[in-house]
Design an enzyme around this catalytic site. Structure first.
Site, PDB file in Angstrom:
ATOM      1  CG  HIS A  75     -14.465  -0.735  -3.220  1.00 44.00           C
ATOM      2  ND1 HIS A  75     -13.998  -1.091  -4.277  1.00 44.00           N
ATOM      3  CD2 HIS A  75     -16.055  -1.138  -2.702  1.00 44.00           C
ATOM      4  CE1 HIS A  75     -15.223  -1.653  -5.109  1.00 44.00           C
ATOM      5  NE2 HIS A  75     -15.957  -2.331  -3.911  1.00 44.00           N
ATOM      6  CD  GLN A 123     -16.820  -1.044  -8.902  1.00 47.78           C
ATOM      7  OE1 GLN A 123     -16.650  -1.550  -9.180  1.00 47.78           O
ATOM      8  NE2 GLN A 123     -17.168  -0.253  -9.953  1.00 47.78           N
ATOM      9  CE1 TYR A 128      -4.319  -1.505  -0.257  1.00 40.86           C
ATOM     10  CE2 TYR A 128      -3.582  -2.589   0.914  1.00 40.86           C
ATOM     11  CZ  TYR A 128      -4.127  -1.795  -0.239  1.00 40.86           C
ATOM     12  OH  TYR A 128      -5.291  -3.341  -0.607  1.00 40.86           O
ATOM     13  CB  CYS A 187      -8.789   3.392  19.269  1.00 43.30           C
ATOM     14  SG  CYS A 187      -7.920   4.600  17.690  1.00 43.30           S
ATOM     15  CB  SER A 221     -15.159  -4.773 -15.937  1.00 45.43           C
ATOM     16  OG  SER A 221     -14.598  -5.468 -14.407  1.00 45.43           O
ATOM     17  CB  ILE A 271      -9.318   2.877  -2.925  1.00 43.88           C
ATOM     18  CG1 ILE A 271      -7.971   2.173  -3.856  1.00 43.88           C
ATOM     19  CG2 ILE A 271      -9.784   1.999  -2.871  1.00 43.88           C
ATOM     20  CD1 ILE A 271      -7.396   0.747  -2.985  1.00 43.88           C
ATOM     21  CG  MET A 320     -10.967   0.836 -23.188  1.00 42.85           C
ATOM     22  SD  MET A 320     -11.043   1.977 -23.752  1.00 42.85           S
ATOM     23  CE  MET A 320      -9.550   1.043 -25.159  1.00 42.85           C
ATOM     24  CB  CYS A 372      -3.343   4.591  16.173  1.00 41.38           C
ATOM     25  SG  CYS A 372      -5.209   6.349  16.518  1.00 41.38           S
ATOM     26  CB  CYS A 418     -13.541   6.769 -19.503  1.00 42.51           C
ATOM     27  SG  CYS A 418     -13.925   5.104 -19.106  1.00 42.51           S
TER      28      CYS A 418
END
Length: 310
Positions: A158, A140, A102, A169, A251, A142, A276, A207, A293
């Site tokens: 999402h 959808q 990530y 927490c 899709s 992120i 597409m 955190c 698009c």
């Protein structure tokens, strides 16, 4: 409670239907609908009259900004696909590896910019709001490119790469740090020969709430997790009132988002697909516009000659 709301308490993989049940007459109408039209002039006439427009977007709208999707053939980070890493189990077993993945995605996204499709949507929302008309984007994705383009009314079903959630927490917070923590600096290379950094848990993102210091995780919906019931309720309300729906760069196979537009179409609302290629849902829609698009969407959402701009 309506059928759609009940899906908020199910896992994504268990969702088979949604929104409100349509009458058999409307379902028959949907099944017998002619093949979708690619006549832009006809779409523009429908667009000019719409008061509440819902735009559902997927990975295809961001692909033209160079955003890797990690789906399909070749969609690997090192030797793993997203479904190998984006799970609660993967995070429990190896939070360092998941955070490397990530961190890499966050760093990539900081260098990406909205493309003409994102911009056309944001500009359309701003323009129509001055006419007492509304646009909502249900995405959808992120990557926050819609937000970066200026979209205000945005439902991210999402989650977001740039939000974290504390595993202790539960606090959710926006986080645009680069790197997100010192230990991840220079880590996350996607090359398959790269070895895991094996960062200790105490050095991963923590955190910052007073007295917590719990391990943070990306605030995204992972495989096997349920979507946020509050977000799904907001989506339901928007789809209930829309009088035009656009499906852009998706899709139409990932649930529950794949059910949104077909259910809208089943109650007689015009749905236009911009993608597409055709999808399993294409023949249930009134319009289909093939191609990138960023090419097809701007003219579709441009100011119509009948619009009154104050």
């Amino acid at each position: 409670m309506c059928l759609f709301q009940s899906t908020a308490r199910r896992l994504v993989s268990q969702v088979h239907c949604g929104l409100k049940a349509s009458s058999s007459k409307k379902q028959k109408f949907c099944l017998e609908m002619a093949r979708p039209s690619s006549n832009m002039a006809d779409f523009r006439e429908v667009f000019a009259k719409a008061k509440h427009i819902a735009i559902i977007t997927g990975a295809g709208v961001s692909a033209e900004s160079g955003v890797p999707t990690f789906r399909g053939a070749g969609g690997f980070w090192r030797k793993w696909q997203a479904q190998d890493l984006a799970t609660p189990g993967a995070f429990a077993r190896n939070p360092s590896r998941v955070w490397e993945f990530y961190h890499y995605r966050r760093e990539v996204m900081l260098s990406k910019h909205p493309n003409p499709a994102h911009i056309a949507i944001a500009e359309c929302e701003k323009r129509l709001s001055k006419q007492g008309r509304s646009v909502v984007v249900i995405t959808q994705n992120i990557d926050e490119l819609h937000r970066k383009a200026g979209t205000k009314h945005l439902l991210e079903i999402h989650g977001s790469l740039f939000k974290t959630r504390c595993t202790s927490c539960g606090n959710v917070a926006a986080n645009y740090k680069s790197p997100i923590c010192p230990a991840l600096a220079g880590k996350g290379a996607p090359d398959p020969d790269t070895e895991d950094a094996a960062i200790p848990v105490e050095d991963l993102p923590q955190c910052e709430e007073d007295g917590c210091n719990g391990l943070l995780r990306p605030h995204v919906v992972w495989f096997g997790e349920a979507l946020d019931p509050g977000v799904l309720t907001a989506v339901e309300k928007e789809l209930d009132i829309c009088d035009l729906c656009l499906v852009v760069g998706t899709s139409s196979v990932v649930y529950p988002a794949a059910m949104f537009a077909p259910q809208v179409s089943a109650r007689g609302v015009p749905v236009a697909e911009f993608n597409m290629e055709t999808t399993p849902a294409t023949n249930r829609f009134r319009f289909h516009f093939p191609g990138p698009c960023g090419t097809t969407l701007p003219p579709a959402l441009a100011r119509h000659e009948t619009e009154i701009i104050s």
